[in-house]
Design an enzyme around this catalytic site. Structure first.
Site, short mmCIF file in Angstrom:
data_model
loop_
_atom_site.label_atom_id
_atom_site.label_comp_id
_atom_site.label_asym_id
_atom_site.label_seq_id
_atom_site.Cartn_x
_atom_site.Cartn_y
_atom_site.Cartn_z
N ARG A 160 0.84 -1.20 0.00
CA ARG A 160 0.00 0.00 0.00
C ARG A 160 0.87 1.25 0.00
O ARG A 160 1.90 1.28 0.65
CB ARG A 160 -0.91 -0.01 1.24
CG ARG A 160 -2.27 -0.56 0.96
CD ARG A 160 -3.11 -0.74 2.18
NE ARG A 160 -3.25 0.41 3.05
CZ ARG A 160 -4.03 0.43 4.13
NH1 ARG A 160 -4.73 -0.64 4.46
NH2 ARG A 160 -4.13 1.50 4.88
N ARG A 171 0.00 8.61 10.11
CA ARG A 171 -1.31 7.99 10.37
C ARG A 171 -1.51 7.75 11.87
O ARG A 171 -2.61 7.93 12.39
CB ARG A 171 -1.41 6.65 9.61
CG ARG A 171 -1.61 6.84 8.11
CD ARG A 171 -1.21 5.61 7.32
NE ARG A 171 -1.97 4.42 7.60
CZ ARG A 171 -1.59 3.19 7.27
NH1 ARG A 171 -0.42 3.00 6.65
NH2 ARG A 171 -2.34 2.16 7.55
P1 AP5 Z 1 -4.65 -5.39 9.10
O1 AP5 Z 1 -5.71 -6.37 9.43
O2 AP5 Z 1 -4.45 -5.02 7.67
O3 AP5 Z 1 -4.76 -4.09 10.03
P2 AP5 Z 1 -5.78 -2.87 10.00
O4 AP5 Z 1 -6.08 -2.53 11.42
O5 AP5 Z 1 -6.95 -3.17 9.11
O6 AP5 Z 1 -4.81 -1.77 9.38
P3 AP5 Z 1 -5.05 -0.66 8.27
O7 AP5 Z 1 -3.69 -0.11 7.98
O8 AP5 Z 1 -5.83 -1.19 7.12
O9 AP5 Z 1 -5.87 0.39 9.04
P4 AP5 Z 1 -5.99 1.86 8.71
O10 AP5 Z 1 -7.06 2.21 9.66
O11 AP5 Z 1 -4.76 2.65 8.80
O12 AP5 Z 1 -6.28 1.89 7.14
P5 AP5 Z 1 -7.62 2.05 6.29
O13 AP5 Z 1 -7.49 1.19 5.11
O14 AP5 Z 1 -8.83 1.93 7.16
O15 AP5 Z 1 -3.27 -5.98 9.68
C1 AP5 Z 1 -2.04 -5.31 9.47
C2 AP5 Z 1 -0.93 -6.35 9.19
O16 AP5 Z 1 -0.75 -7.12 10.35
C3 AP5 Z 1 -1.28 -7.33 8.06
O17 AP5 Z 1 -0.11 -7.64 7.34
C4 AP5 Z 1 -1.81 -8.57 8.82
O18 AP5 Z 1 -1.59 -9.77 8.09
C5 AP5 Z 1 -0.99 -8.51 10.09
N1 AP5 Z 1 -1.73 -9.02 11.24
C6 AP5 Z 1 -3.04 -8.83 11.55
N2 AP5 Z 1 -3.36 -9.41 12.71
C7 AP5 Z 1 -2.20 -10.00 13.16
C8 AP5 Z 1 -1.86 -10.76 14.33
N3 AP5 Z 1 -2.78 -11.05 15.29
N4 AP5 Z 1 -0.58 -11.18 14.47
C9 AP5 Z 1 0.36 -10.89 13.51
N5 AP5 Z 1 0.10 -10.18 12.39
C10 AP5 Z 1 -1.16 -9.75 12.22
O19 AP5 Z 1 -7.53 3.59 5.87
C11 AP5 Z 1 -6.55 4.06 4.96
C12 AP5 Z 1 -6.74 5.55 4.73
O20 AP5 Z 1 -8.05 5.81 4.14
C13 AP5 Z 1 -6.73 6.42 5.99
O21 AP5 Z 1 -5.41 6.77 6.39
C14 AP5 Z 1 -7.54 7.64 5.52
O22 AP5 Z 1 -6.78 8.51 4.71
C15 AP5 Z 1 -8.62 7.01 4.65
N6 AP5 Z 1 -9.83 6.66 5.43
C16 AP5 Z 1 -10.29 5.40 5.67
N7 AP5 Z 1 -11.39 5.45 6.43
C17 AP5 Z 1 -11.63 6.76 6.68
C18 AP5 Z 1 -12.62 7.44 7.44
N8 AP5 Z 1 -13.57 6.78 8.11
N9 AP5 Z 1 -12.55 8.80 7.50
C19 AP5 Z 1 -11.60 9.49 6.84
N10 AP5 Z 1 -10.63 8.89 6.10
C20 AP5 Z 1 -10.64 7.53 6.03
#
Ligand code: AP5
Length: 219
Positions: A160, A171
């Site tokens: 990403r 972030r």
């Molecule tokens: P993963 O499950 O991918 O973690 P996540 O919490 O979903 O992380 P994200 O980075 O997707 O969250 P985010 O909130 O920053 O991004 P989003 O896409 O929502 O796990 C992470 C890694 O760890 C993976 O490799 C996984 O395999 C591993 N893993 C998981 N569990 C594990 C375990 N137990 N042990 C070991 N490894 C493990 O948002 C992106 C961007 O979109 C934001 O920055 C913002 O600009 C925008 N955006 C999204 N939503 C909004 C909103 N509501 N309002 C405004 N802007 C928004």
């Protein structure tokens, strides 16, 4: 069954949302995935969101609330849904509350996942995703194939653009400033749970299942 998965970037919201979705047959609504799909398709929203996401900032509350309103009104949400990455500001939480009241939905269960920041940085810098179906890969738990083709849909497996160390720090800062207060918003209600995400994926999922079972037995 209305579930909010809450927590900092990289705590495992997307990973757990997919498991909950498979087990309980309710859709995962990931606002991050929706925005990345809009970028991929080159829509107006995607053009606006691309630069904001790349710098680690948040897309505007009004846009996000509009997206959620439309998404949760679809028929596949009639038995429930999992919100992954929403709400992320107090304004979004208030807006969601209004939508729940308008649509006469029972109040959501909010599950916060916590993981130390050093672990988050390690996880995010090594994460890869399928740009087509959003499948998540990591070198240890779910390694990606050497040809970088998603085993589920054949899509390209990529890093990403916001998973570099500088943007991850941004972030996390945005999370502390704008999203962490949402935790206190949901803590006032009796359906808030906080769990340790620094365990295996299965251990975390087992605890989520226990919480969901106890909440829905009480209902
Ligand atoms: P993963 O499950 O991918 O973690 P996540 O919490 O979903 O992380 P994200 O980075 O997707 O969250 P985010 O909130 O920053 O991004 P989003 O896409 O929502 O796990 C992470 C890694 O760890 C993976 O490799 C996984 O395999 C591993 N893993 C998981 N569990 C594990 C375990 N137990 N042990 C070991 N490894 C493990 O948002 C992106 C961007 O979109 C934001 O920055 C913002 O600009 C925008 N955006 C999204 N939503 C909004 C909103 N509501 N309002 C405004 N802007 C928004």
């Amino acid at each position: 069954m209305y579930i909010i998965l809450f927590g900092a970037p990289g705590v495992g919201k997307g990973t757990q949302a997919k498991l909950i979705s498979q087990k309980y047959h309710i859709p995962q609504i990931s606002t991050g995935d929706m925005l990345r799909e809009a970028i991929r398709q080159g829509t107006e929203l995607g053009k606006k969101a691309e630069e904001i996401i790349a710098r680690g900032d948040l897309v505007s509350d009004d846009i996000m609330l509009g997206l959620i309103d439309e998404r949760i009104s679809r028929p596949d949400c009639k038995n429930g849904f999992i919100l992954d990455g929403f709400p992320r500001t107090i304004k979004q939480a208030n807006g969601l509350d209004r939508l729940f009241k308008e649509k006469k939905l029972t109040s959501p269960v909010c599950i916060e996942i916590t993981v130390p920041e050093t672990v988050i940085i390690k996880r995010l810098t090594s994460r890869r995703i399928c740009e087509k179906c959003g499948a998540i890969f990591d070198p240890v738990g779910n390694p990606f194939p050497p040809d970088l083709k998603c085993p589920q849909c054949g899509g390209r497996i990529v890093k990403r653009q916001d998973d570099n160390e500088e943007t991850i720090h941004k972030r996390l800062q945005v999370y502390h400033e704008q999203t962490a207060p949402v935790r206190d918003y949901y803590r006032q209600f009796n359906k808030f749970y906080s769990i340790d995400g620094n365990r295996t994926v299965n251990e975390v999922f087992n605890e989520i299942e226990e919480i969901l079972t106890s909440v829905f037995q009480q209902a």
